[in-house]
Motif scaffolding. Structure first.
Motif, PDB file in Angstrom:
ATOM      1  N   PRO A 466     105.166  31.685  32.630  1.00  0.00           N
ATOM      2  CA  PRO A 466     105.751  30.996  33.784  1.00  0.00           C
ATOM      3  C   PRO A 466     106.328  29.623  33.428  1.00  0.00           C
ATOM      4  O   PRO A 466     107.047  29.029  34.230  1.00  0.00           O
ATOM      5  CB  PRO A 466     104.553  30.854  34.729  1.00  0.00           C
ATOM      6  CG  PRO A 466     103.369  30.761  33.818  1.00  0.00           C
ATOM      7  CD  PRO A 466     103.686  31.683  32.673  1.00  0.00           C
ATOM      8  N   PHE A 467     106.030  29.127  32.218  1.00  0.00           N
ATOM      9  CA  PHE A 467     106.533  27.816  31.795  1.00  0.00           C
ATOM     10  C   PHE A 467     107.827  27.916  30.989  1.00  0.00           C
ATOM     11  O   PHE A 467     108.443  26.896  30.670  1.00  0.00           O
ATOM     12  CB  PHE A 467     105.480  27.112  30.921  1.00  0.00           C
ATOM     13  CG  PHE A 467     104.124  26.996  31.554  1.00  0.00           C
ATOM     14  CD1 PHE A 467     103.884  26.090  32.580  1.00  0.00           C
ATOM     15  CD2 PHE A 467     103.077  27.793  31.128  1.00  0.00           C
ATOM     16  CE1 PHE A 467     102.631  25.984  33.160  1.00  0.00           C
ATOM     17  CE2 PHE A 467     101.815  27.692  31.694  1.00  0.00           C
ATOM     18  CZ  PHE A 467     101.591  26.782  32.722  1.00  0.00           C
ATOM     19  N   ALA A 479     107.019  23.135  27.271  1.00  0.00           N
ATOM     20  CA  ALA A 479     106.771  24.473  27.794  1.00  0.00           C
ATOM     21  C   ALA A 479     105.908  25.277  26.831  1.00  0.00           C
ATOM     22  O   ALA A 479     105.011  26.020  27.247  1.00  0.00           O
ATOM     23  CB  ALA A 479     108.097  25.190  28.062  1.00  0.00           C
ATOM     24  N   ASP A 480     106.162  25.130  25.514  1.00  0.00           N
ATOM     25  CA  ASP A 480     105.374  25.891  24.542  1.00  0.00           C
ATOM     26  C   ASP A 480     103.928  25.419  24.524  1.00  0.00           C
ATOM     27  O   ASP A 480     103.006  26.226  24.371  1.00  0.00           O
ATOM     28  CB  ASP A 480     105.986  25.765  23.153  1.00  0.00           C
ATOM     29  CG  ASP A 480     105.335  26.724  22.160  1.00  0.00           C
ATOM     30  OD1 ASP A 480     105.394  27.949  22.406  1.00  0.00           O
ATOM     31  OD2 ASP A 480     104.753  26.252  21.165  1.00  0.00           O
ATOM     32  N   ALA A 539     104.939  31.246  41.370  1.00  0.00           N
ATOM     33  CA  ALA A 539     104.516  30.966  39.997  1.00  0.00           C
ATOM     34  C   ALA A 539     105.407  29.909  39.359  1.00  0.00           C
ATOM     35  O   ALA A 539     104.919  29.010  38.642  1.00  0.00           O
ATOM     36  CB  ALA A 539     104.534  32.245  39.170  1.00  0.00           C
ATOM     37  N   ARG A 540     106.694  29.975  39.616  1.00  0.00           N
ATOM     38  CA  ARG A 540     107.625  28.999  39.030  1.00  0.00           C
ATOM     39  C   ARG A 540     107.381  27.612  39.620  1.00  0.00           C
ATOM     40  O   ARG A 540     107.370  26.605  38.896  1.00  0.00           O
ATOM     41  CB  ARG A 540     109.068  29.444  39.270  1.00  0.00           C
ATOM     42  CG  ARG A 540     110.095  28.650  38.453  1.00  0.00           C
ATOM     43  CD  ARG A 540     111.415  29.399  38.406  1.00  0.00           C
ATOM     44  NE  ARG A 540     112.412  28.692  37.624  1.00  0.00           N
ATOM     45  CZ  ARG A 540     112.491  28.727  36.286  1.00  0.00           C
ATOM     46  NH1 ARG A 540     111.601  29.407  35.603  1.00  0.00           N
ATOM     47  NH2 ARG A 540     113.449  28.072  35.649  1.00  0.00           N
ATOM     48  N   ARG A 541     107.162  27.559  40.922  1.00  0.00           N
ATOM     49  CA  ARG A 541     106.901  26.268  41.571  1.00  0.00           C
ATOM     50  C   ARG A 541     105.622  25.635  41.029  1.00  0.00           C
ATOM     51  O   ARG A 541     105.581  24.450  40.682  1.00  0.00           O
ATOM     52  CB  ARG A 541     106.775  26.484  43.087  1.00  0.00           C
ATOM     53  CG  ARG A 541     106.586  25.186  43.889  1.00  0.00           C
ATOM     54  CD  ARG A 541     106.134  25.451  45.312  1.00  0.00           C
ATOM     55  NE  ARG A 541     104.702  25.743  45.376  1.00  0.00           N
ATOM     56  CZ  ARG A 541     104.183  26.883  45.792  1.00  0.00           C
ATOM     57  NH1 ARG A 541     104.977  27.888  46.167  1.00  0.00           N
ATOM     58  NH2 ARG A 541     102.877  27.037  45.819  1.00  0.00           N
ATOM     59  N   ILE A 542     104.574  26.441  40.935  1.00  0.00           N
ATOM     60  CA  ILE A 542     103.283  25.912  40.492  1.00  0.00           C
ATOM     61  C   ILE A 542     103.325  25.559  39.011  1.00  0.00           C
ATOM     62  O   ILE A 542     102.730  24.555  38.584  1.00  0.00           O
ATOM     63  CB  ILE A 542     102.167  26.920  40.802  1.00  0.00           C
ATOM     64  CG1 ILE A 542     101.997  27.052  42.314  1.00  0.00           C
ATOM     65  CG2 ILE A 542     100.855  26.519  40.154  1.00  0.00           C
ATOM     66  CD1 ILE A 542     101.084  28.183  42.742  1.00  0.00           C
ATOM     67  N   ALA A 543     104.039  26.339  38.202  1.00  0.00           N
ATOM     68  CA  ALA A 543     104.138  26.029  36.777  1.00  0.00           C
ATOM     69  C   ALA A 543     104.774  24.659  36.563  1.00  0.00           C
ATOM     70  O   ALA A 543     104.323  23.874  35.712  1.00  0.00           O
ATOM     71  CB  ALA A 543     104.945  27.105  36.059  1.00  0.00           C
ATOM     72  N   ARG A 544     105.802  24.352  37.314  1.00  0.00           N
ATOM     73  CA  ARG A 544     106.425  23.034  37.226  1.00  0.00           C
ATOM     74  C   ARG A 544     105.425  21.946  37.577  1.00  0.00           C
ATOM     75  O   ARG A 544     105.325  20.923  36.887  1.00  0.00           O
ATOM     76  CB  ARG A 544     107.646  22.945  38.147  1.00  0.00           C
ATOM     77  CG  ARG A 544     108.842  23.791  37.754  1.00  0.00           C
ATOM     78  CD  ARG A 544     110.034  23.511  38.672  1.00  0.00           C
ATOM     79  NE  ARG A 544     110.522  22.140  38.517  1.00  0.00           N
ATOM     80  CZ  ARG A 544     111.460  21.767  37.660  1.00  0.00           C
ATOM     81  NH1 ARG A 544     112.019  22.668  36.865  1.00  0.00           N
ATOM     82  NH2 ARG A 544     111.831  20.505  37.580  1.00  0.00           N
ATOM     83  N   GLY A 548     103.551  18.802  35.369  1.00  0.00           N
ATOM     84  CA  GLY A 548     103.859  17.436  35.778  1.00  0.00           C
ATOM     85  C   GLY A 548     105.331  17.203  36.024  1.00  0.00           C
ATOM     86  O   GLY A 548     105.800  16.058  36.004  1.00  0.00           O
ATOM     87  N   LEU A 549     106.076  18.289  36.285  1.00  0.00           N
ATOM     88  CA  LEU A 549     107.504  18.177  36.570  1.00  0.00           C
ATOM     89  C   LEU A 549     107.736  18.083  38.072  1.00  0.00           C
ATOM     90  O   LEU A 549     106.976  18.649  38.863  1.00  0.00           O
ATOM     91  CB  LEU A 549     108.246  19.399  36.020  1.00  0.00           C
ATOM     92  CG  LEU A 549     108.223  19.587  34.505  1.00  0.00           C
ATOM     93  CD1 LEU A 549     108.776  20.962  34.141  1.00  0.00           C
ATOM     94  CD2 LEU A 549     109.029  18.485  33.816  1.00  0.00           C
ATOM     95  N   PRO A 550     108.803  17.417  38.502  1.00  0.00           N
ATOM     96  CA  PRO A 550     109.117  17.359  39.947  1.00  0.00           C
ATOM     97  C   PRO A 550     109.588  18.714  40.433  1.00  0.00           C
ATOM     98  O   PRO A 550     110.013  19.569  39.639  1.00  0.00           O
ATOM     99  CB  PRO A 550     110.244  16.324  40.014  1.00  0.00           C
ATOM    100  CG  PRO A 550     110.893  16.389  38.663  1.00  0.00           C
ATOM    101  CD  PRO A 550     109.783  16.663  37.684  1.00  0.00           C
TER     102      PRO A 550
END
Length: 552
Positions: A466-467, A479-480, A539-544, A548-550
């Protein structure tokens, strides 16, 4: 938008009347609006109840975006059928269950039967001494002896080859620890096996002196069924070049870490070909996810042992499994002779013994155990097209068993046969392909840990990162680094549940760069593409957020 408006979206001709559309659930009408908006509905044939192709030339020729649209449209084409199927379950509607790979959910009719049978057994203090031959016959062939069940139902074997086990791990213990191993025997397996297979293999290694060799499976979309089969063949050659005696192949289909469906038939063919001029190679498949997902004819697959779960995709009660033991030689599927194999747990001889036999020098009149003729003693090397003895009944008969439990497995199998096993396979695999294509579209194909392009490798399990493709955070998290962290991956899993009421899990996948911890989602009969979209969006929203991404 009313039913009439839905009917006329972009002037698309739809195969439903306005009256039919008016009776649909809001969820289904919303899905239709999305499907017709992209104009893909008329471009693909539907899943015939859902027996049609899960791929087909239309998908193969389409671009990345249109593949998603075509799959979505195909899944919708018989939505009413699957809505009726979904009504058979009593799942909590407030939660999205996408971890069937760990546990399924019994249909209501199975729950009712299980409860009623338990009550009856408690009321009349009934016992469970049985070999359950009648129930196993229905599971094995999709109908009792003397009937002609619909093609493709049941598990495609005879009742003497099927056992209702406790679970996959129980079946793998039975298979591995019942074989007559010799010191120095080599078992070739993979680097992505479940402890249910690895642990009994380790016991056999320590007890008998086996040598275990592992092939390193590829990860992601860049792999083929032929390539995986070639890996097994090459490892056999390498072992023999080192002077070793290859005795067995053990693998998982699909592997539980990525969802890659290792090609059973191809691997069995490798074992057959590589047995020419050498001792026969035994094939052992950890098929934990196969029963209830795939409409396989296990006799045609030719595998010596397949241990699967009944409580996962088959949606039977917990602590149940399906164990298949090849018990006769069908030359068209596997001409190799049967291996020496001895039951691990049984209280049934399944043969006529010498009643006057002496046991340990004791008088036969005082020793009532029948010990003369053991039917399994003559099994090794048999090439008989008929069973030497009912091995299924021997393994199934282990004293008093839980009759309501086993009867509930039979009921779950009956429900599957009623819906159609091929229908279920097509739907769940098409849903899995939709998930994989959607991930490739939204994240990039590099996010996939399970392949999407070789149809032989498809399953309804999908592991993904998801990252993948996300930028480095202000705190320096890449991401890695995120996918290499079980903590961060675990936070995505826990927050999907706490924030979005979505149940998934993560796994631990060995790679050349170290362990990675992708999410694993399961697509089953109670899902539709809107559920996949919801899960992936969350999953994409939570992965961000976890990185620590906006917000995007």
């Amino acid at each position: 938008m009313g039913a009439n408006e839905v009917k006329k979206v972009q002037g698309t001709e739809l195969p439903w009347s306005e009256e039919e559309i008016a009776t649909w659930s809001p969820k289904r009408r919303d899905f239709l609006r999305a499907a017709t908006a992209i104009g893909g509905l008329a471009a693909v044939g539907g899943l015939s109840g859902c027996g049609g192709s899960s791929g087909g030339n239309a998908f193969a020729q389409a671009g990345p975006t249109s593949v998603v649209d075509l799959l979505r449209s195909s899944l919708l084409s018989n939505a009413a059928f699957w809505e009726d199927v979904q009504k058979r379950f009593i799942l909590n509607p407030a939660r999205l269950f996408m971890n069937i790979g760990t546990a399924g959910s019994m249909p209501k009719v199975v729950v009712d039967k299980f409860n009623a049978d338990n009550t009856a057994y408690a009321t009349d203090s009934l016992n469970g001494y049985s070999n359950f031959l009648t129930q196993r016959q229905v599971m094995a062939r999709g109908g009792p002896t003397g009937t002609t069940p619909p093609a493709g139902n049941g598990f495609g074997v005879d009742a003497d080859e099927l056992v209702v086990s406790y679970n996959t791990s129980d079946g793998m213990c039975q298979a591995l620890l019942g074989l007559q191993w010799q010191s120095g025997d080599v078992v070739i397996t993979t680097n992505r096996e479940h402890p249910g297979g690895d642990v009994p293999l380790a016991i056999a290694r320590d007890r008998y002196g086996l040598i275990v060799r592992r092939i390193t499976l590829p990860v992601g979309n860049n792999q083929t069924a032929a390539g995986i089969a070639n890996q097994f063949a090459a490892e056999i050659d390498a072992a023999r070049a080192a002077g070793q005696r290859v005795r067995a192949l053990m693998w998982s289909s699909p592997d539980f870490l990525t969802g890659t469906m290792l090609p059973i038939r191809r691997i069995v063919d490798v074992a057959i070909a590589k047995s020419n001029g050498f001792p026969p190679i035994v094939t052992i498949c950890d098929g934990a996810h196969l029963p209830g997902m795939m409409a396989y004819d296990y006799a045609a697959l030719g595998v010596d042992f397949m241990a699967g779960a009944a409580h996962k995709w088959q949606c039977a009660p917990g602590s149940t499994g399906i164990l298949i033991i090849r018990n006769k030689v069908r030359t068209q599927s596997n001409p190799l002779p049967l291996p020496a194999w001895f039951p691990i747990t049984t209280s049934s001889l399944a043969g006529t013994a010498n009643a006057t036999a002496i046991v340990d020098g004791r008088d036969s009149a005082a020793q009532k155990i029948l010990v003369g003729t053991t039917p399994w003693a003559n099994r090794a090397g048999s090439t008989s097209a008929t069973a030497l003895f009912d091995i299924g009944s021997v393994v199934q008969s282990t004293g008093s068993k839980h009759v309501p439990l086993i009867a509930a497995v039979g009921e779950a199998c009956r429900v599957w046969d009623e819906i159609g096993r091929k229908n279920i396979e097509t739907y769940t695999l098409t849903m899995g392909r939709y998930a994989k294509e959607k991930i490739a579209q939204d994240w990039g194909v590099g996010a996939l840990y399970a392949p999407k392009d070789d149809p032989e490798l498809l399953s309804a399990l999908t592991s993904f990162d998801p990252f993948f493709g996300l930028p480095t955070s202000s705190g320096g998290t890449t991401a890695d680094a995120a996918i290499a962290s079980s903590t961060l991956s675990g936070q995505v899993v826990s927050r999907l549940l706490s924030e979005d009421n979505i149940v998934v899990r993560n796994t631990t996948v060995p790679t050349s760069g170290g362990n990675r911890f992708p999410l694993r989602m399961s697509t089953h009969v109670w899902h539709d593409p809107a559920d996949i979209d919801r899960c992936l969006t969350a999953a994409r929203r939570i992965a961000r957020s976890v990185m620590g991404l906006p917000p995007a």
